[in-house]
Write a protein that holds these residues in place. Sequence first.
Motif, PDB file in Angstrom:
ATOM      1  N   LEU A 175       0.795  -1.221   0.000  1.00  0.00           N
ATOM      2  CA  LEU A 175       0.000   0.000   0.000  1.00  0.00           C
ATOM      3  C   LEU A 175       0.833   1.279   0.000  1.00  0.00           C
ATOM      4  O   LEU A 175       0.315   2.351  -0.307  1.00  0.00           O
ATOM      5  CB  LEU A 175      -0.926   0.014   1.226  1.00  0.00           C
ATOM      6  N   VAL A 176       2.090   1.198   0.347  1.00  0.00           N
ATOM      7  CA  VAL A 176       2.908   2.396   0.519  1.00  0.00           C
ATOM      8  C   VAL A 176       2.937   3.234  -0.757  1.00  0.00           C
ATOM      9  O   VAL A 176       2.791   4.468  -0.716  1.00  0.00           O
ATOM     10  CB  VAL A 176       4.335   2.008   0.963  1.00  0.00           C
ATOM     11  N   ASP A 177       3.110   2.599  -1.898  1.00  0.00           N
ATOM     12  CA  ASP A 177       3.161   3.327  -3.173  1.00  0.00           C
ATOM     13  C   ASP A 177       1.783   3.481  -3.804  1.00  0.00           C
ATOM     14  O   ASP A 177       1.480   4.529  -4.403  1.00  0.00           O
ATOM     15  CB  ASP A 177       4.081   2.607  -4.156  1.00  0.00           C
ATOM     16  N   GLU A 178       0.917   2.475  -3.658  1.00  0.00           N
ATOM     17  CA  GLU A 178      -0.364   2.505  -4.346  1.00  0.00           C
ATOM     18  C   GLU A 178      -1.360   3.465  -3.708  1.00  0.00           C
ATOM     19  O   GLU A 178      -2.096   4.176  -4.398  1.00  0.00           O
ATOM     20  CB  GLU A 178      -0.972   1.099  -4.372  1.00  0.00           C
ATOM     21  N   ASP A 179      -1.456   3.484  -2.389  1.00  0.00           N
ATOM     22  CA  ASP A 179      -2.453   4.317  -1.712  1.00  0.00           C
ATOM     23  C   ASP A 179      -1.880   4.798  -0.381  1.00  0.00           C
ATOM     24  O   ASP A 179      -2.071   4.165   0.662  1.00  0.00           O
ATOM     25  CB  ASP A 179      -3.732   3.510  -1.492  1.00  0.00           C
ATOM     26  N   PRO A 180      -1.169   5.927  -0.377  1.00  0.00           N
ATOM     27  CA  PRO A 180      -0.538   6.435   0.850  1.00  0.00           C
ATOM     28  C   PRO A 180      -1.522   6.658   1.995  1.00  0.00           C
ATOM     29  O   PRO A 180      -1.170   6.462   3.164  1.00  0.00           O
ATOM     30  CB  PRO A 180       0.098   7.752   0.394  1.00  0.00           C
ATOM     31  N   VAL A 181      -2.758   7.092   1.674  1.00  0.00           N
ATOM     32  CA  VAL A 181      -3.744   7.352   2.738  1.00  0.00           C
ATOM     33  C   VAL A 181      -4.101   6.053   3.456  1.00  0.00           C
ATOM     34  O   VAL A 181      -4.121   5.977   4.698  1.00  0.00           O
ATOM     35  CB  VAL A 181      -5.014   7.999   2.144  1.00  0.00           C
ATOM     36  N   LYS A 182      -4.387   5.022   2.668  1.00  0.00           N
ATOM     37  CA  LYS A 182      -4.683   3.728   3.274  1.00  0.00           C
ATOM     38  C   LYS A 182      -3.465   3.177   4.004  1.00  0.00           C
ATOM     39  O   LYS A 182      -3.597   2.491   5.027  1.00  0.00           O
ATOM     40  CB  LYS A 182      -5.139   2.736   2.197  1.00  0.00           C
ATOM     41  N   ALA A 183      -2.282   3.475   3.467  1.00  0.00           N
ATOM     42  CA  ALA A 183      -1.052   3.018   4.124  1.00  0.00           C
ATOM     43  C   ALA A 183      -0.917   3.632   5.504  1.00  0.00           C
ATOM     44  O   ALA A 183      -0.517   2.973   6.472  1.00  0.00           O
ATOM     45  CB  ALA A 183       0.153   3.358   3.265  1.00  0.00           C
ATOM     46  N   LYS A 184      -1.261   4.942   5.623  1.00  0.00           N
ATOM     47  CA  LYS A 184      -1.191   5.604   6.937  1.00  0.00           C
ATOM     48  C   LYS A 184      -2.179   4.967   7.922  1.00  0.00           C
ATOM     49  O   LYS A 184      -1.862   4.761   9.098  1.00  0.00           O
ATOM     50  CB  LYS A 184      -1.486   7.090   6.770  1.00  0.00           C
ATOM     51  N   THR A 185      -3.394   4.696   7.418  1.00  0.00           N
ATOM     52  CA  THR A 185      -4.388   4.039   8.274  1.00  0.00           C
ATOM     53  C   THR A 185      -3.895   2.663   8.725  1.00  0.00           C
ATOM     54  O   THR A 185      -4.039   2.273   9.887  1.00  0.00           O
ATOM     55  CB  THR A 185      -5.721   3.879   7.521  1.00  0.00           C
ATOM     56  N   ALA A 186      -3.281   1.953   7.764  1.00  0.00           N
ATOM     57  CA  ALA A 186      -2.768   0.627   8.083  1.00  0.00           C
ATOM     58  C   ALA A 186      -1.646   0.700   9.107  1.00  0.00           C
ATOM     59  O   ALA A 186      -1.559  -0.133  10.021  1.00  0.00           O
ATOM     60  CB  ALA A 186      -2.271  -0.054   6.811  1.00  0.00           C
ATOM     61  N   ILE A 187      -0.777   1.700   8.976  1.00  0.00           N
ATOM     62  CA  ILE A 187       0.335   1.859   9.926  1.00  0.00           C
ATOM     63  C   ILE A 187      -0.193   2.159  11.323  1.00  0.00           C
ATOM     64  O   ILE A 187       0.349   1.686  12.332  1.00  0.00           O
ATOM     65  CB  ILE A 187       1.294   2.962   9.442  1.00  0.00           C
ATOM     66  N   THR A 188      -1.282   2.949  11.393  1.00  0.00           N
ATOM     67  CA  THR A 188      -1.894   3.225  12.696  1.00  0.00           C
ATOM     68  C   THR A 188      -2.397   1.942  13.349  1.00  0.00           C
ATOM     69  O   THR A 188      -2.207   1.716  14.552  1.00  0.00           O
ATOM     70  CB  THR A 188      -3.066   4.213  12.532  1.00  0.00           C
ATOM     71  N   ARG A 189      -3.022   1.096  12.544  1.00  0.00           N
ATOM     72  CA  ARG A 189      -3.515  -0.172  13.087  1.00  0.00           C
ATOM     73  C   ARG A 189      -2.354  -1.082  13.494  1.00  0.00           C
ATOM     74  O   ARG A 189      -2.431  -1.790  14.500  1.00  0.00           O
ATOM     75  CB  ARG A 189      -4.408  -0.867  12.066  1.00  0.00           C
ATOM     76  N   ILE A 190      -1.289  -1.062  12.707  1.00  0.00           N
ATOM     77  CA  ILE A 190      -0.104  -1.845  13.079  1.00  0.00           C
ATOM     78  C   ILE A 190       0.456  -1.357  14.402  1.00  0.00           C
ATOM     79  O   ILE A 190       0.886  -2.144  15.256  1.00  0.00           O
ATOM     80  CB  ILE A 190       0.965  -1.769  11.977  1.00  0.00           C
ATOM     81  N   SER A 191       0.447  -0.048  14.584  1.00  0.00           N
ATOM     82  CA  SER A 191       0.937   0.525  15.845  1.00  0.00           C
ATOM     83  C   SER A 191       0.122   0.002  17.025  1.00  0.00           C
ATOM     84  O   SER A 191       0.681  -0.360  18.076  1.00  0.00           O
ATOM     85  CB  SER A 191       0.861   2.054  15.781  1.00  0.00           C
ATOM     86  N   ASN A 192      -1.201  -0.051  16.870  1.00  0.00           N
ATOM     87  CA  ASN A 192      -2.060  -0.590  17.933  1.00  0.00           C
ATOM     88  C   ASN A 192      -1.730  -2.050  18.216  1.00  0.00           C
ATOM     89  O   ASN A 192      -1.673  -2.490  19.372  1.00  0.00           O
ATOM     90  CB  ASN A 192      -3.530  -0.471  17.531  1.00  0.00           C
ATOM     91  N   MET A 193      -1.513  -2.795  17.141  1.00  0.00           N
ATOM     92  CA  MET A 193      -1.216  -4.212  17.295  1.00  0.00           C
ATOM     93  C   MET A 193       0.144  -4.449  17.937  1.00  0.00           C
ATOM     94  O   MET A 193       0.319  -5.341  18.759  1.00  0.00           O
ATOM     95  CB  MET A 193      -1.291  -4.897  15.930  1.00  0.00           C
ATOM     96  N   LEU A 194       1.129  -3.628  17.570  1.00  0.00           N
ATOM     97  CA  LEU A 194       2.457  -3.749  18.172  1.00  0.00           C
ATOM     98  C   LEU A 194       2.412  -3.404  19.658  1.00  0.00           C
ATOM     99  O   LEU A 194       3.062  -4.059  20.485  1.00  0.00           O
ATOM    100  CB  LEU A 194       3.453  -2.830  17.453  1.00  0.00           C
TER     101      LEU A 194
END
Length: 355
Positions: A175-194
């Motif tokens: 998602l980093v190159d294809e959809d940066p907005v979704k990538a940011k949302t995904a990173i936030t969720r990863i942060s919660n999971m970590l």
Amino acid sequence: MNRIRLYWILQILGWGAVGFIKIFFGTLSSGITSVVVWAFIVLSAFYLISTHFLRYIIKTYDWFKLPFSKLLGLTLISILGMSFVNFVAQILISVAFNTLNPEEDFRVLIILASLFESFLFYALWCLVYFLFHFLDNYNTSLKYEARINEIRLNHLKSQLNPHFIFNALNSVRALVDEDPVKAKTAITRISNMLRFSLMMDKNQTISFEEELNTVKDYLSLESIRFEERLKVVYDIEDEAYDYKVPPMMLQTIVENAIKHGISNFVRGGVIEIKCKEGVGEELYMQVKNTGVLENEPNLQVKGEKGHGLSNTVERLKLIYGENATFRIFDSGQEQVITEIKIPKRIKSSQSNKYS
């Protein structure tokens, strides 16, 4: 307290109490002189020395490893022998303190009474000594088992962390190159999971709600990657929130469903998560996903090499013993069902440590 110090304290207090009782009843019966008092004190000291010698024999020849029948036989023989020696010691003490009355002390009834009294004292000492030893060893074994289980559980959880983190990062990579907005949302969720994966090391069980929230974060992250190919259905009863579960247990099952089920189908599939309270106080969890079991269930469990299903099975066994169940099976029509049942309470041998 040091075991040796405790042993000597009990020895002194125990045989000191025997001497005090003899002196007390001797005073009540006819009154006794200071010489007789000292004779009783010396006799109590002999009891202490003789039982300490027996303890030395027991430890030197490791009687605790003997079969029960042989241990019982040796103990009875020792008690009888020490009772006879004690009677001889009483005669010598009476001679030494000039309190011997041959006409009275050598009567058959008096001799038998003296032998019987010594036998009772020595038998009581052996009972207390062996009982204390076996109870202490049993308690030590329980502590050792709990410690070993704790180490194994921590090892299993340490295996889950890198596996869990790798899959989460792999999901957001595209998602980093294809959809940066979704990538940011995904990173936030990863942060919660970590954050959750780091905090889980503090407890062997967590609330069901915490576990479910992590599963939702994970599936939301995967929904970004799979888009319309992934459909998630939740059927959660309110009673399920009263339970505690091993951290990342349900998460691991769902992750397995994505990895071995949904991702293998071009059209994607459905994951249904059902949690309810079963008969009695037990939590029933079911994960149904699109997929097909390629191997026998038991082989698939072993094939996870400690990360996926086998990890879950091992943790359930360590925490709940035989009170938890796990099974995974192919229900037909391209559907795989994973079922877990756990009790509300942890098994008794672990409850003081892991509850």
